[in-house]
Design a protein around this motif. Sequence first.
Motif, PDB file in Angstrom:
ATOM      1  N   LEU A 109       0.830  -1.207   0.000  1.00 38.81           N
ATOM      2  CA  LEU A 109       0.000   0.000   0.000  1.00 38.81           C
ATOM      3  C   LEU A 109       0.862   1.253   0.000  1.00 38.81           C
ATOM      4  O   LEU A 109       0.529   2.244  -0.670  1.00 38.81           O
ATOM      5  CB  LEU A 109      -0.926  -0.004   1.219  1.00 38.81           C
ATOM      6  N   GLY A 130       0.855   4.013  -2.785  1.00 33.18           N
ATOM      7  CA  GLY A 130       0.601   5.381  -2.345  1.00 33.18           C
ATOM      8  C   GLY A 130       1.657   6.360  -2.828  1.00 33.18           C
ATOM      9  O   GLY A 130       1.337   7.461  -3.305  1.00 33.18           O
ATOM     10  N   TRP A 131       2.923   5.951  -2.730  1.00 32.77           N
ATOM     11  CA  TRP A 131       4.007   6.804  -3.230  1.00 32.77           C
ATOM     12  C   TRP A 131       3.851   7.050  -4.731  1.00 32.77           C
ATOM     13  O   TRP A 131       4.067   8.168  -5.218  1.00 32.77           O
ATOM     14  CB  TRP A 131       5.362   6.164  -2.945  1.00 32.77           C
TER      15      TRP A 131
END
Length: 274
Positions: free
Chosen positions: A248, A252-253
């Motif tokens: 995740l 997300g990055w």
Amino acid sequence: MTTATIAPTAGARPLTDMLTMLRRNLLRAVRYPALTSFTIVIPVLLLLLFVFVFGGAIGAGVTPGVAPGAEGRAAYLDYITPAILLFAVVGAAQSVAITAAMDAHSGIMARFKTMAISPGSVLGGPVLGTVVQGLVAVAVVLVLAVALGFRTGAGVLDWVALVGLVALVTFATTWLCVAMGLAAPSVETASNTPMLLTALPFLSSGLVPVETMPAAVGWFAEHQPFTPIIETIRSLLAGTTPDGSTTLLAIGWCVVIAAVGYAWSRALYRRERH
């Protein structure tokens, strides 16, 4: 092609324009083989260098119970391959910074703005083209790694997830590099700023475990974007279930980098329109 030939009559067609710009980007990759081969040659050389020069010693350090020499090289090949894949991705993204600067400074982008071309396609086409080039570069590096002895336990779903993650990382870093290229004062300097991305895989868990680094460097390596990406790729190649929070974080990055790159690119593009 003259302006009259493609003068706007019925407005821009986003999908058609995107495919046209994608085709233009891929044709440019064929016509500039030196720029295109850069995305493959550098990671290939890095793989050979780290495995055959440093691998015998470092492999024994990163894998408990492994003896220096041939056994260490084999262990280090398994360890370092995910990081080298990321070098291929970053190399592909860097090339688009140069082509974006070429378009901006040659005047062709200004001409596109006077035509019935979807503004998103002018920037989005090269991004999609770079994603294709990045996937090809990653495939070449993987084939070489397998030829050198790399073995993977990945299943079908692991491979699907791996391709998706690599495409997402390439998409995100490419948008950021497009913005860097548009912001560059000249074509000659367009490749300088994206070089910062090249340093991140070195300062990650890609080459050595984070635990072996000094505290400050280890903290940075653990909290920078490429470490969770590399760890997720490593798990997928090994055929093991990636840690959920790490995956995740990797996704997300990618979303954050893509959003920043896209917003920055569009702002630069619109600024040039006025």
